[in-house]
Design a protein around this motif. Structure first.
Motif, PDB file in Angstrom:
ATOM      1  N   UNK A  51       0.843  -1.203   0.000  1.00 14.91           N
ATOM      2  CA  UNK A  51       0.000   0.000   0.000  1.00 14.91           C
ATOM      3  C   UNK A  51       0.881   1.256   0.000  1.00 14.91           C
ATOM      4  N   UNK A  52       0.553   2.197  -0.819  1.00 17.60           N
ATOM      5  CA  UNK A  52       1.368   3.430  -1.003  1.00 17.60           C
ATOM      6  C   UNK A  52       2.821   3.076  -1.294  1.00 17.60           C
ATOM      7  N   UNK A  53       3.023   1.863  -1.779  1.00 21.52           N
ATOM      8  CA  UNK A  53       4.354   1.335  -2.055  1.00 21.52           C
ATOM      9  C   UNK A  53       5.238   1.187  -0.818  1.00 21.52           C
ATOM     10  N   UNK A  54       4.635   1.210   0.377  1.00 23.62           N
ATOM     11  CA  UNK A  54       5.470   1.000   1.566  1.00 23.62           C
ATOM     12  C   UNK A  54       4.828   0.240   2.730  1.00 23.62           C
ATOM     13  N   UNK A  55       3.517   0.276   2.842  1.00 25.95           N
ATOM     14  CA  UNK A  55       2.948  -0.387   4.038  1.00 25.95           C
ATOM     15  C   UNK A  55       2.135  -1.634   3.664  1.00 25.95           C
ATOM     16  N   UNK A  56       1.845  -2.437   4.682  1.00 26.61           N
ATOM     17  CA  UNK A  56       1.069  -3.666   4.464  1.00 26.61           C
ATOM     18  C   UNK A  56      -0.385  -3.363   4.138  1.00 26.61           C
ATOM     19  N   UNK A  57      -0.979  -4.201   3.351  1.00 28.48           N
ATOM     20  CA  UNK A  57      -2.439  -4.166   3.192  1.00 28.48           C
ATOM     21  C   UNK A  57      -3.043  -4.883   4.389  1.00 28.48           C
ATOM     22  N   UNK A  99      -7.371 -10.748  11.286  1.00 26.43           N
ATOM     23  CA  UNK A  99      -6.886  -9.795  10.281  1.00 26.43           C
ATOM     24  C   UNK A  99      -5.468 -10.190   9.916  1.00 26.43           C
ATOM     25  N   UNK A 100      -5.147 -10.167   8.631  1.00 28.18           N
ATOM     26  CA  UNK A 100      -3.766 -10.450   8.229  1.00 28.18           C
ATOM     27  C   UNK A 100      -3.183  -9.225   7.528  1.00 28.18           C
ATOM     28  N   UNK A 101      -1.852  -9.107   7.624  1.00 23.57           N
ATOM     29  CA  UNK A 101      -1.145  -7.942   7.072  1.00 23.57           C
ATOM     30  C   UNK A 101      -0.179  -8.440   6.011  1.00 23.57           C
ATOM     31  N   UNK A 102      -0.391  -8.006   4.786  1.00 20.02           N
ATOM     32  CA  UNK A 102       0.410  -8.533   3.679  1.00 20.02           C
ATOM     33  C   UNK A 102       0.894  -7.418   2.767  1.00 20.02           C
ATOM     34  N   UNK A 103       2.134  -7.544   2.316  1.00 13.95           N
ATOM     35  CA  UNK A 103       2.618  -6.578   1.318  1.00 13.95           C
ATOM     36  C   UNK A 103       2.921  -7.269  -0.004  1.00 13.95           C
ATOM     37  N   UNK A 104       2.820  -8.599  -0.007  1.00 12.57           N
ATOM     38  CA  UNK A 104       3.005  -9.354  -1.252  1.00 12.57           C
ATOM     39  C   UNK A 104       2.284 -10.695  -1.126  1.00 12.57           C
ATOM     40  N   UNK A 105       2.189 -11.386  -2.253  1.00 12.45           N
ATOM     41  CA  UNK A 105       1.584 -12.711  -2.229  1.00 12.45           C
ATOM     42  C   UNK A 105       0.066 -12.679  -2.277  1.00 12.45           C
ATOM     43  N   UNK A 163       2.482 -15.045  12.087  1.00 17.16           N
ATOM     44  CA  UNK A 163       3.355 -13.923  11.716  1.00 17.16           C
ATOM     45  C   UNK A 163       2.580 -12.908  10.870  1.00 17.16           C
ATOM     46  N   UNK A 164       1.688 -13.420  10.033  1.00 12.39           N
ATOM     47  CA  UNK A 164       0.907 -12.509   9.180  1.00 12.39           C
ATOM     48  C   UNK A 164      -0.185 -11.775   9.952  1.00 12.39           C
ATOM     49  N   UNK A 165      -0.453 -12.256  11.172  1.00 16.41           N
ATOM     50  CA  UNK A 165      -1.479 -11.588  11.992  1.00 16.41           C
ATOM     51  C   UNK A 165      -0.883 -10.482  12.853  1.00 16.41           C
ATOM     52  N   UNK A 166       0.447 -10.296  12.775  1.00 19.17           N
ATOM     53  CA  UNK A 166       1.105  -9.248  13.572  1.00 19.17           C
ATOM     54  C   UNK A 166       1.233  -7.999  12.728  1.00 19.17           C
ATOM     55  N   UNK A 167       0.688  -6.893  13.257  1.00 22.92           N
ATOM     56  CA  UNK A 167       0.658  -5.671  12.449  1.00 22.92           C
ATOM     57  C   UNK A 167       2.014  -4.978  12.379  1.00 22.92           C
ATOM     58  N   UNK A 168       2.866  -5.174  13.406  1.00 23.78           N
ATOM     59  CA  UNK A 168       4.107  -4.403  13.481  1.00 23.78           C
ATOM     60  C   UNK A 168       5.329  -5.200  13.036  1.00 23.78           C
TER      61      UNK A 168
END
Ligand code: ADP
Ligand code: MG
Length: 355
Positions: A227-233, A250-256, A349-354
Motif C-alpha cells: 500500500x502506497x508502495x510501503x505499508x502492508x495491506x 486480520x492479516x497484514x500482507x505486502x506481497x503474495x 506472523x501474518x497476523x502481527x501488524x508491526x
C-alpha cells in the motif's frame, strides 16, 4: 533625496509578484506530493467474473484503467477457455471425448499442476470431480439459486458419479501433448481463480513493474505491491458464521496472495442441512470437517487450491495439513465446525501488524 525611477519600481513589483507565485506553486507541489504519498491515488475497477465479482485497485505511472482492462480481458479469456460446462471450451472437449485430445501448452500445464496438487494433498484437492459437481447442481449455481431448484441427489446417483470421478483417471501424454480423461470430468473451479490472479499479476507487472495495489476475486486477493508502495495491506478474514464485514482475524500482507474457502459462499439448505460447493472426493458429499480454510502463499495458485484442500481435510486430518502444507509454501488458518481456530506455525506472523 533622489526619487526612485517608476520603471524600476514596476520591475521590482513584478519580481515580488513572480516570487510569490513561484513560492505558492512550490508549496502546492509539496502538498500534493505529501497527499499522494498518503493516498497512493489508487483507481478502482469492478466487474463480474467466474460467477462472482472482481475488484482491481491499482496505482501506476501507466493509465491504471489500461492495466485493469487488460487484466479483466485475460480473466474473461480464461473463464471461457476452462468452463467445463460450455461446449466450446477445451475442458468440455476433454470431458466428452473417449480418446486422447490434443491440448495447447497452457491447458497442459494447468492440468498438470492441478494433478500434482491432487497428489500432494492426498486427493483432498481433486480437479476431476466434474460429474459430482454437476450432479449437485453447483455448476449452474447462479441459475439454480435464482429459481430455487436445488435438490439433494440420491445416494446411488452420488456413488455412480463418484465411481466415474477422480484425478487418478486423468492421463497426460507429454510427448504428444495429449490428455485423456477416461470417463472423469475435469473441473478446475478450485484452482482457476488462483491461476487467473497469477496471470493478473504478470500482466500488471508487464505494463509497469512498480505498479502497486491488489486484485481481488471471490474471496481471494493477489497483491501487486504494498500500500502506497510501503505499508502492508490490512485484510480481514471473514467470520464464516458472521455477517459480511465481520472478521475472525486480520492479516497484514505486502506481497503474495490470500484465499479463503468456506461453506457460506455457495450453498443451499434442505431440511435444515447445509449443502455447499466443496466436495469431499472420498464421499461425494460436501466436506463437513471445517467451516472455512484460509491459505496465505506467495503463489496465488497454491493459495487457491490448498485452501480448498485444507477445507476438505478439515479438523480430522489437520495434522497432515499442518505438517505438509507449509512445505509447499502454504500457511493455513482452519476454522473447525465448532469455530476453533487452527494455525500452521507461520500463519501467526501474518497476523502481527508491526512486523
Ligand atoms: P470458491 O470458488 O468459492 O472460492 P474454492 O476455491 O474452494 O471456492 O473452489 C470451489 C470450487 O472448486 C467448486 O465450485 C468446484 O468447482 C470445485 N471443487 C469442489 N470440490 C473440490 C475439491 N475437493 N477439489 C477441487 N475442486 C473442488
Ligand atoms: Mg480454492
Amino acid at each position: 533625496m533622489q526619487q526612485p525611477d517608476p520603471k524600476e519600481i514596476m520591475i521590482l513589483n513584478r519580481i515580488v509578484v513572480f516570487s510569490v507565485i513561484v513560492f505558492f506553486i512550490i508549496i502546492a507541489a509539496i502538498y500534493l506530493l505529501f497527499i499522494s504519498g498518503k493516498t497512493g491515488q489508487y483507481s478502482d475497477f469492478e466487474d463480474y467474473i467466474f460467477g462472482t465479482y472482481v475488484r482491481i485497485r491499482i496505482s501506476s505511472k501507466i493509465n491504471p484503467s489500461t492495466i485493469s482492462k487488460a487484466i479483466f480481458a485475460e480473466m474473461k479469456r480464461l473463464e471461457k477457455k476452462f468452463d467445463p460446462y460450455v461446449e466450446s471450451s477445451i475442458i468440455y472437449k476433454l470431458n466428452h471425448s473417449e480418446d486422447w485430445v490434443e491440448v495447447d501448452d497452457e491447458t497442459l500445464s494447468v492440468i498438470d499442476l492441478a494433478l500434482k496438487i491432487a497428489r500432494d494433498t492426498e486427493g483432498a484437492f481433486d480437479p476431476a470431480l466434474g460429474r459430482l459437481i454437476q450432479l449437485w447442481g453447483f455448476s449452474k449455481f447462479t441459475e439454480r439459486e435464482a429459481t430455487g431448484t436445488f435438490t439433494v441427489p440420491s445416494a446411488s446417483e452420488i456413488a455412480e458419479a463418484a465411481s466415474k470421478s477422480g484425478y487418478q483417471k486423468i492421463a497426460i501424454d507429454y510427448v504428444n501433448k495429449k490428455i485423456k480423461t477416461n470417463g472423469a470430468w475435469i473441473d478446475l473451479g478450485g484452482i482457476l481463480k488462483g491461476y487467473a490472479l497469477k496471470r493478473a499479476y504478470q500482466i500488471a507487472k508487464e505494463f509497469d513493474k512498480s505498479c502497486h495495489g491488489f486484485v481481488e476475486t471471490g474471496g481471494q486477493i493477489m497483491i501487486l505491491g504494498p500500500k502506497y508502495n510501503k505499508t502492508n495491506w490490512v485484510i480481514g478474514v471473514r467470520d464464516p458464521r458472521g455477517q459480511p464485514g465481520e472478521n475472525i482475524t486480520i492479516v497484514y500482507l505486502s506481497e503474495g496472495s490470500v484465499a479463503t474457502s468456506g461453506d457460506y459462499e455457495r450453498f443451499f439448505i434442505v431440511d435444515n442441512v447445509r449443502y455447499h460447493h466443496i466436495l469431499d472426493p472420498r464421499t461425494g458429499y460436501p466436506a463437513n470437517k471445517a467451516i472455512s480454510a484460509t491459505v496465505i502463499s506467495n503463489d496465488p495458485v497454491i493459495a487457491d487450491a490448498f485452501s480448498t484442500a485444507a477445507f476438505v481435510l478439515g479438523e480430522d486430518r489437520w495434522l497432515f495439513t499442518r505438517t505438509v502444507f507449509p512445505k509447499y509454501g502454504a500457511e493455513v488458518l482452519l476454522v473447525t465446525p465448532k469455530k476453533r481456530l487452527l494455525r500452521t506455525d507461520n500463519f501467526k506472523i501474518y497476523e502481527m501488524s508491526d512486523r
